[in-house]
Write an enzyme that holds these catalytic residues in place. Structure first.
Site, short mmCIF file in Angstrom:
data_model
loop_
_atom_site.label_atom_id
_atom_site.label_comp_id
_atom_site.label_asym_id
_atom_site.label_seq_id
_atom_site.Cartn_x
_atom_site.Cartn_y
_atom_site.Cartn_z
N THR A 186 -36.50 -13.62 47.17
CA THR A 186 -35.25 -14.00 46.52
C THR A 186 -35.28 -15.49 46.28
O THR A 186 -35.57 -16.28 47.18
CB THR A 186 -34.00 -13.57 47.33
OG1 THR A 186 -32.87 -14.16 46.71
CG2 THR A 186 -34.06 -13.97 48.79
N GLU A 331 -31.80 -8.95 50.57
CA GLU A 331 -31.97 -8.86 52.02
C GLU A 331 -31.37 -7.58 52.60
O GLU A 331 -31.54 -7.31 53.78
CB GLU A 331 -31.32 -10.06 52.71
CG GLU A 331 -32.03 -11.39 52.48
CD GLU A 331 -31.51 -12.15 51.26
OE1 GLU A 331 -30.98 -11.50 50.34
OE2 GLU A 331 -31.64 -13.39 51.24
N LYS A 443 -25.38 -17.21 39.29
CA LYS A 443 -26.06 -15.99 38.86
C LYS A 443 -25.76 -15.76 37.39
O LYS A 443 -24.61 -15.64 37.00
CB LYS A 443 -25.60 -14.80 39.69
CG LYS A 443 -26.71 -13.82 39.86
CD LYS A 443 -26.44 -12.80 40.91
CE LYS A 443 -27.73 -12.09 41.24
NZ LYS A 443 -27.52 -10.87 41.99
N TRP A 448 -30.88 -15.40 39.48
CA TRP A 448 -30.45 -16.62 40.14
C TRP A 448 -30.86 -17.92 39.45
O TRP A 448 -31.95 -18.02 38.91
CB TRP A 448 -31.03 -16.68 41.55
CG TRP A 448 -30.42 -15.71 42.48
CD1 TRP A 448 -31.07 -14.68 43.09
CD2 TRP A 448 -29.07 -15.65 42.90
NE1 TRP A 448 -30.18 -13.99 43.87
CE2 TRP A 448 -28.95 -14.56 43.77
CE3 TRP A 448 -27.93 -16.41 42.62
CZ2 TRP A 448 -27.75 -14.21 44.37
CZ3 TRP A 448 -26.73 -16.06 43.21
CH2 TRP A 448 -26.66 -14.98 44.09
P1 AMP Z 1 -29.81 -10.53 44.84
O1 AMP Z 1 -30.41 -10.78 46.16
O2 AMP Z 1 -30.49 -11.27 43.74
O3 AMP Z 1 -29.65 -9.09 44.56
O4 AMP Z 1 -28.37 -11.16 44.87
C1 AMP Z 1 -27.42 -10.82 45.86
C2 AMP Z 1 -26.14 -11.54 45.58
O5 AMP Z 1 -25.63 -11.18 44.29
C3 AMP Z 1 -25.01 -11.25 46.52
O6 AMP Z 1 -25.12 -11.95 47.72
C4 AMP Z 1 -23.81 -11.67 45.68
O7 AMP Z 1 -23.63 -13.07 45.69
C5 AMP Z 1 -24.23 -11.25 44.30
N1 AMP Z 1 -23.70 -9.90 43.99
C6 AMP Z 1 -24.35 -8.72 44.09
N2 AMP Z 1 -23.55 -7.70 43.73
C7 AMP Z 1 -22.36 -8.26 43.40
C8 AMP Z 1 -21.11 -7.74 42.96
N3 AMP Z 1 -20.92 -6.45 42.74
N4 AMP Z 1 -20.10 -8.62 42.75
C9 AMP Z 1 -20.27 -9.94 42.94
N5 AMP Z 1 -21.43 -10.50 43.35
C10 AMP Z 1 -22.45 -9.66 43.58
#
Ligand code: AMP
Length: 546
Positions: A186, A331, A443, A448
């Site tokens: 990540t 994670e 995001k 990211w």
């Molecule tokens: P990733 O590890 O790239 O999948 O990103 C995870 C992060 O994406 C989470 O900790 C959140 O900050 C954001 N995220 C994932 N799903 C959502 C959602 N449904 N609404 C808002 N933020 C989200």
């Protein structure tokens, strides 16, 4: 006294065996990089995954050696998922949207030995291959006749030639279910990317969790289109949950625009699809602009970023499609919560139901969660009090790959939790709503952007005193970064001069959309930039293109 049930380890190969034996004739359909549609069955998938496993044996890869992919969603990527992990190696999925320097970094950190890539990504491989000394084989996921002749990549192999020389006679090895199976970096937070290292056990348990009706909910009667990439948190575990449930799978390949997705959905009678809001926005616009409807689509799962209420309601009211909002993280394998009503809520007025369904949802069994204050104490579940979101469970990370120290926090009962970096409320029914992010990231389109990287580059200019990067809401991309700059006294610098610092250092889409000059940036007691306050101060700011 121990129970007297059969002691079988939870292995990814068991998912493949199940799909082969019990859903052998079910189809997997892929739009290929070549542009055509390819179709075959779980039986074919199993056979070719075994050919790949033999190829890895003959290439001398040992247990737990890493094999990387840089690939779209498709059947060959699926073969890698099962052939690599099933044979005891670790599947390292690489996100091609990262900058090549970051890709080089993760490959060297993972010590990848084989890299399999779609020909679309040849320019990445050409740029980095000389800097990745651990890689023994570069394999293009194509037929021999599609292999670029003058690639400049020494010993470049065609996947079809490579596995075509192997037999499908292979017995999946049995080993400890806690052995590593998958690796996913990540790039979300600051500093170098961090690797979440999934085990066979965590992956199989997650597949069970994902297949439950209140989460992703997959059935052998479904035709499933994962638009969420297999290079970003394993397409939310759908490849594994699909083998477990025996659903038909439809892969979009590189064509993720609204028209291509819509046409594939209709042609393959897709009943269920998954992706980030940006993708669904493109799909919805295509359907709206062309007066179309969905003939078979019943449900979508949308996550990765917050699902806009208007999109959720449009799917339901205008097209009869249920849009399930889910929260996930690299994670957490990645499924954490999904929003589906409880029985007691079915009779509520529509507006109230929409409010509930627009939260990030309830915890799936396998992920416990809570919100805590700055003191580490639990905050109440009243839907109003917010706190840092902590999670724990058998498919939640306990550490990062080859990284010192533990990310975990210990609560007052001595239990260990993973702090997500999200700030949330939880209501008395257990529905969680993300209200903010404490981690310093943006995001955009589901991917990211590190605000620290953007700030560091801005302050490298001799006229910049302080720089702060924040995300500004954007209707298509969810957020876009801008950089807020305080100039040094008596020094001058223009917006163009600052923006000129970024190309070559960040991927194009990570470059900030604008530079805003201010006299002061709010700082906290410890000198840390107060991003929340800065966002409030700039609440009327509009991005140049909007
Ligand atoms: P990733 O590890 O790239 O999948 O990103 C995870 C992060 O994406 C989470 O900790 C959140 O900050 C954001 N995220 C994932 N799903 C959502 C959602 N449904 N609404 C808002 N933020 C989200």
């Amino acid at each position: 006294m121990l129970g007297l049930m059969q002691d079988q380890p939870l292995l990814i190969s068991a998912l493949m065996d199940h799909a082969e034996r019990h859903h052998g004739t079910t189809e997997l359909v892929s739009r290929r990089v070549e542009g055509d549609i390819h179709r075959y069955t779980y039986k074919d998938l199993a056979a070719r995954s075994k050919q790949l496993a033999n190829a890895l044996d003959h290439a001398g890869l040992k247990q737990s050696d890493r094999v990387a992919s840089i690939a779209w969603n498709g059947y060959r990527h699926m073969e890698l998922y099962f052939g690599v992990s099933g044979s005891g190696r670790v599947m390292h999925t690489i996100n091609p949207r990262m900058h090549p320097t970051q890709i080089t970094w993760v490959m060297n950190h993972a010590e990848d030995q084989v890299v399999c890539f779609d020909t679309t990504f040849l320019p990445i491989v050409q740029a980095i291959h000389a800097k990745c000394p651990t890689v023994k084989h570069w394999v293009a996921l194509c037929d021999a006749d599609k292999l670029p002749s003058d690639s400049g990549v020494p010993g470049l192999l065609s996947y079809e030639t490579w596995i075509g020389a192997e037999s499908a006679d292979y017995t999946w090895p049995t080993f400890d279910e806690n052995l590593a199976a998958g690796l996913c970096y990540t790039s979300g937070t600051t500093g170098d990317p961090k690797g979440a290292l999934y085990s066979h056990r965590s992956t199989v348990l997650h597949a069970y969790g994902a297949a439950l009706p209140d989460t992703v909910g997959l059935s052998a009667s479904d035709s499933v289109l994962p638009v969420v990439p297999m290079f970003h948190v394993n397409a939310w575990g759908i490849p594994y949950a699909a083998a477990l449930s025996g659903c038909k799978l439809v892969f979009p390949g590189p064509a993720m625009d609204g028209k291509s997705i819509y046409e594939l959905m209709e042609a393959e009678r897709v009943t269920f699809a998954a992706g980030v809001p940006t993708i669904w926005q493109m799909l919805l616009s295509h359907v709206q602009n062309n007066n179309l409807h969905f003939s078979t689509l019943k449900r979508t799962i949308i996550g990765g970023s917050a699902l806009p209420l208007s999109m959720q309601v449009a799917f339901e009211k205008d097209y009869g499609v249920t849009a399930v909002h889910a929260w996930s993280m690299t994670e957490t394998s990645p499924l954490g919560t999904a929003a589906q009503l409880k029985n007691s809520q079915l009779g509520l007025p529509d507006e109230q139901k929409h409010q509930i369904l627009n939260t990030q949802g309830r915890a799936v069994f396998g992920v416990d969660m809570k919100i805590v204050g700055d003191d580490g104490k639990d905050r109440p579940w009243d839907g109003k009090s917010f706190g840092d979101l902590w999670v724990r469970g058998p498919w939640v990370a306990s550490a990062y790959f080859k990284r010192e120290g533990s990310p975990l926090k210990t609560d007052e009962h001595g239990r260990k939790w993973f702090p997500t970096g999200d700030v949330a409320t939880i209501d008395h029914d257990g529905f969680m709503r993300i209200t903010d992010r404490s981690k310093d990231v943006i995001k955009s389109g589901g991917e990211w952007i590190s605000s620290i990287d953007i700030e560091n580059i801005a302050v490298s200019h001799p006229a910049v005193a302080i720089a702060a990067c924040i995300g500004i809401p954007h209707p298509k991309w969810d957020e876009r970064p801008i950089v807020v700059v305080v100039k040094k006294p008596g020094k001058e610098v223009t917006k163009e001069e600052i923006l000129a610092l970024y190309p070559g250092k960040l991927a194009k889409w990570q470059i900030p959309d604008d530079v805003v000059f201010v006299k002061e940036i709010p700082l906290g007691a410890t000198g840390k930039i107060q991003k929340r306050k800065l966002r409030e101060e700039l609440k009327d700011y509009k991005l140049p293109e909007l």
